[in-house]
Design an enzyme around this catalytic site. Structure first.
Site, PDB file in Angstrom:
ATOM      1  CG  HIS A   1       4.131  62.064  41.360  1.00  0.00           C
ATOM      2  ND1 HIS A   1       4.963  61.651  42.374  1.00  0.00           N
ATOM      3  CD2 HIS A   1       3.200  61.079  41.210  1.00  0.00           C
ATOM      4  CE1 HIS A   1       4.553  60.470  42.832  1.00  0.00           C
ATOM      5  NE2 HIS A   1       3.482  60.104  42.141  1.00  0.00           N
TER       6      HIS A   1
ATOM      7  CD  GLU B   1       7.056  56.862  38.090  1.00  0.00           C
ATOM      8  OE1 GLU B   1       5.811  56.949  38.138  1.00  0.00           O
ATOM      9  OE2 GLU B   1       7.694  56.022  38.750  1.00  0.00           O
TER      10      GLU B   1
ATOM     11  CD  GLU C   1       0.878  58.064  37.763  1.00  0.00           C
ATOM     12  OE1 GLU C   1       0.013  58.336  38.608  1.00  0.00           O
ATOM     13  OE2 GLU C   1       2.102  58.220  37.975  1.00  0.00           O
TER      14      GLU C   1
ATOM     15  CG  HIS D   1       1.408  53.679  37.181  1.00  0.00           C
ATOM     16  ND1 HIS D   1       0.093  53.886  37.550  1.00  0.00           N
ATOM     17  CD2 HIS D   1       2.157  54.445  38.009  1.00  0.00           C
ATOM     18  CE1 HIS D   1       0.047  54.743  38.563  1.00  0.00           C
ATOM     19  NE2 HIS D   1       1.280  55.100  38.852  1.00  0.00           N
TER      20      HIS D   1
END
Length: 403
Positions: A216, A240, A266, A316
């Site tokens: 993240h 990611e 995202e 997503h």
């Protein structure tokens, strides 16, 4: 045809809470009583503030107007208040309204939305799921002791069970906290745990499933490359969002320095933000969330730009089933579709919220042939599960991470 009414629902998501603490839905009604549903992937404000923002945007730019006029609606909302730049909160509101308009347009035409967007490319859509605890809350702040988020053996067992169900890809994020002060250098313990988690999962699933490393934006570029070197032997399908999303030039440093494909998207909104990722070759996989990226048509444009650069699309979804349905409608049309995020098998509360469940079979979503988005929100369930809190959908740690 004109939009005559707008109504929002802020719905509490009961335990185990897959997809977030709550969902924000919108219902549009036309002068011919056709109804469309949308959903916002919430970001920077509380749920009820966001719902009021959706209503405000609809009253300004949509009520009394034709829902077919997507381009005009986008330009007015994108430019609202003399902005004319990507705004993740405004685009969350717009995305909800836009997909509700598509639901109406599809129903009026008697066609699934994908038939109005270039037609069907895929008969079924490959899916992946996060690794989740088998019992109790899935929210990391509620999970203590040994669990699938921190124990390699438990993660491997969970991954193997999902593979037995039919999944051919699983995702996890064992890379440590993400904070308002990121990126940071990964702690040695985070690198060690990440490598052990991926090693155990790879040994458990072999070549039956891809592993998606779902961080993240925690790291600096150099920190991300240290992490990448440790997990490369286990051949993850992607790394990611290795760095924060605000500087794709920095993410490109990571992409050039590892063999692992980089995925991101995202937290991005509109073709303008995604264009920077593409221009900088910062990622080989884009992950737009249709509840935030700008809705269905805007994300179709993003996918088309990506297609020209041989970049794949993996929509997503960490929210409710209406965004999930919109993701499906778009993904069906994309030549460069890779894989779809699934909230397990679209069961549990995601199933309860719909009058008819999203169809999932042996690791694949089967696109609905019903008109519009292919799903209908059960408003009685929404009304029975109001959310009264003030939490944000996702929250970052508020203090810097210390070694």
């Amino acid at each position: 045809m004109k939009i005559t009414d707008v109504k929002t629902f802020v719905v509490g998501n009961p335990p185990p809470g897959i997809g977030g603490k709550y969902f924000i839905f919108v219902k549009l009604t036309t002068d011919s009583n056709v109804v469309g549903y949308g959903e916002a992937y919430n970001a920077t404000f509380s749920a009820h503030v966001t719902a009021k923002m959706i209503e405000d945007m609809a009253e300004r730019y949509l009520v009394g107007r034709d829902p077919h006029d997507f381009e005009t609606l986008f330009r007015r909302c994108y430019s609202s208040g003399f902005t004319q730049r990507p705004d993740v909160s405004a685009m969350g509101c717009f995305s909800a309204l836009e997909m509700a308009c598509w639901d109406i347009v599809g129903k009026e035409a008697g066609k699934p939305v994908y038939k109005l967007l270039g037609g069907q490319v895929h008969e079924k859509l490959r899916t992946y799921t996060y690794l989740y605890p088998h019992t109790g809350s899935v929210h990391t702040e509620d999970v203590h002791g040994r669990n699938v988020y921190n124990d390699p053996d438990m993660a491997a067992e969970c991954a193997a069970q999902y593979v037995d169900q039919g999944f051919t890809a699983v995702k996890l994020d064992p890379a440590g906290p993400y904070t308002a002060f990121d990126g940071h250098q990964p702690r040695l313990t985070d690198i060690d745990l990440s490598a052990r988690m991926l090693k155990a999962i790879r040994e458990a699933v072999g070549t039956k499933a891809d592993i998606l490393f779902g961080t993240h934006g925690q790291f600096t570029a150099s920190g991300a490359l240290r992490m990448a070197a440790a997990i490369e032997p286990y051949d993850p399908l992607w790394f990611e969002e290795p760095v924060p999303p605000d500087m794709p030039e920095v993410m490109a440093e990571v992409a050039r320095g590892t063999r692992i494909p980089i995925a991101t998207g995202e937290r991005l909104a509109t073709k303008f933000e995604f264009a920077r990722v593409i221009e900088n070759r910062a990622a080989g996989i884009l992950q737009p969330d249709l509840g935030r990226s700008g809705g269905i048509l805007e994300t179709k444009k993003i996918a088309a730009m990506a297609e020209a650069w041989h970049i794949q699309i993996a929509p997503h979804c960490y929210c409710g089933p209406i965004v999930g349905a919109a993701n499906i409608q778009l993904a069906v049309t994309l030549p460069n579709f890779l894989i779809l995020e699934s909230l397990k098998q679209w069961d549990g509360f995601h199933e309860t919220l719909l009058k008819k469940k999203i169809e999932w079979q042996d690791g694949y979503v089967i696109p609905s042939k019903e008109a519009g988005l292919g799903v209908e929100l059960d408003e009685a369930v929404c009304e029975a599960h109001p959310y009264d809190g003030t939490a944000l959908h996702l929250e970052m740690a508020q203090d810097p991470l210390m070694p």
